[in-house]
Design an enzyme around this catalytic site. Structure first.
Site, short mmCIF file in Angstrom:
data_model
loop_
_atom_site.label_atom_id
_atom_site.label_comp_id
_atom_site.label_asym_id
_atom_site.label_seq_id
_atom_site.Cartn_x
_atom_site.Cartn_y
_atom_site.Cartn_z
N LYS A 3 1.13 -1.08 0.03
CA LYS A 3 -0.08 0.40 0.03
C LYS A 3 1.07 0.88 -0.04
CE LYS A 3 -4.11 0.57 0.30
NZ LYS A 3 -4.96 -0.38 -0.30
N1 GLU Z 1 -6.83 -0.40 -4.04
C1 GLU Z 1 -7.65 -1.56 -3.85
C2 GLU Z 1 -7.56 -2.64 -2.57
O1 GLU Z 1 -7.32 -1.83 -1.86
C3 GLU Z 1 -7.31 -1.99 -5.36
C4 GLU Z 1 -5.76 -2.67 -4.94
C5 GLU Z 1 -5.25 -2.71 -6.06
O2 GLU Z 1 -5.56 -3.37 -7.18
O3 GLU Z 1 -3.74 -3.24 -6.21
O4 GLU Z 1 -7.40 -3.39 -3.19
#
Ligand code: GLU
Length: 417
Positions: free
Chosen positions: A101
């Protein structure tokens, strides 16, 4: 709080699996945490300065994968917590990816488009050694979108000297993005809700749904649930909450927002039941069958949990329920479909986007949507049977299944050196 909850959930699953403490600690600890300072130029010529992070939580099963969040409340601990959730999510979905993240503590609405671009590019340039299609692949999250991903792609590609579409997902279609990515998280949330409803004998057709958050996830969940004949009886965003027990007109809300309404409360689509961010939690007390918290973390604490009238809570957001809220809901017999499964449609589609990038293919939208739904369905059947066999609530069952996959991969690879 978010980090405590995420660690608690992994430990609880680790204890259930009987993992020895050493391995649990190895898995909980993020592999890498990078904190960067982001100086950038404001449009008026002054210099500004922000702080951001990128966390690789687990990389045992594949490249670190997860979104970039721009929000004033972002902290290092929150980014770590969200990265932990991504590791569980990709493992539970059997995607060959790890968990990551990123985040910058900023309100993107306080920046002009050019400022947002300069800030994003500077943030990404600090991350270059961390990124790459086989290392770490960002995606959109709260406060970021396809345009921001296009800048990530460009900044990274400029640094290596050629375009690398697979370094980022959720990018514009013209740059190798996947059809269906915008709606994928909401589509997965609706599929998860419909499958869980069926298991408790609730008909999704006609089910009354309250949705907190009307952004990328919540708005698509509303549209797709409405298309499947569910009744959206309440929606909320930062401006407040609106309700209509006969069902809100979703296309009216969308049209008014397109025409400039700043919040769902300005659309005239329903009775305003709460104003402002605090008032928006009035949504949780609305009489309905399914609640979908699709906004931010920790939105539902034990007090709010005790007001929920629905039989099913489906987590579109990451970490919207505190562990205490979970307990209250469990005591009251409310079924919770946890984030690591319920909102996994987004990263599942990101994985499909990368598959297309690596194979130089582009699938049509129906094909992508079918694949997302089919992967969501098979994960649900694995999750449901495990939870029934082991008599575990979905949350713990999901953490255990995800953690087991990660722990097995650690054991099989062994400990270097
Ligand atoms: N931000 C989204 C999540 O929390 C997508 C993450 C992604 O596609 O890598 O799952």
């Amino acid at each position: 709080m978010a980090l405590e909850s995420a660690e608690f959930r992994v430990r609880q699953a680790g204890e259930w699996l009987g993992l020895d403490d050493g391995l649990i600690e190895t898995i909980i600890a993020p592999r890498r945490v990078l904190e960067v300072s982001i100086p950038f130029r404001r449009d008026d010529g002054t210099r500004d300065h922000l702080v951001g992070w990128r966390v690789h939580h687990n990389t045992t099963r594949g490249p670190a994968k997860g979104g970039i969040r721009f929000h004033p409340g972002v902290t290092r601990d929150e980014v770590v917590a969200l990265a932990i959730a991504m590791s569980l999510k990709t493992a539970l979905m059997n995607l060959p990816l790890g968990g990551a993240k990123g985040g910058v503590a900023v309100d993107p609405k306080s920046l002009s488009l050019r400022e947002l671009e300069r800030m994003t590019r500077r943030y990404v340039s600090e991350l270059i050694p961390f990124l790459g299609p086989d290392k770490d692949v960002p995606a959109p999250d709260v406060g970021t979108n396809a345009q921001v991903m296009a800048w990530v792609l460009d900044q990274y590609s400029a640094s290596v000297g050629y375009i690398v579409p697979g370094v980022v997902t959720g990018k514009p279609i013209e740059l190798g993005g996947s059809l269906g990515r915008e709606s994928a998280t909401g589509r997965g949330v609706v599929e998860a809700a419909a499958l869980a409803a069926e298991k408790i004998g609730m008909s999704f057709d006609g089910a009354r749904i309250a949705i907190q958050g009307y952004g990328q996830v919540g708005a698509w969940a509303a549209r797709l649930a409405h298309a499947r004949a569910a009744k959206i009886v309440a929606v909320a965003d930062v401006g407040g909450a609106i309700a209509n027990s006969n069902g809100l007109d979703i296309s009216l809300i969308d049209r008014k927002l397109r025409e400039g309404a700043k919040s769902v409360v300005e659309t005239g689509a329903g009775e305003v039941i709460g104003k402002g961010i605090d008032g928006s939690s009035a949504l949780f007390a609305v009489d309905c069958d399914i609640v979908m918290p699709c906004a931010l973390g920790d939105a539902v604490d034990e007090r709010i949990a005790s007001q929920i009238k629905a039989k099913l809570v489906v987590e579109g957001a990451n970490g919207p329920l505190t562990p205490k809220a979970d307990e209250v809901l469990a005591d009251r017999g409310v079924i919770v479909v946890p984030d690591v499964y319920a909102n996994a449609g987004g990263v599942t589609c990101s994985y499909l986007e990368q598959c297309q990038n690596f194979a130089h293919l582009s699938w049509d939208e129906d094909e992508v949507n079918e694949k997302v739904v089919s992967l969501m369905r098979s994960a649900f059947f694995r999750l449901h049977s495990f939870s029934v066999e082991q008599k575990l609530p979905y949350r713990l069952a999901a953490s255990v299944l995800g953690l087991k996959t990660i722990a097995d991969s650690h054991r099989m690879r062994g400990l270097h050196p």
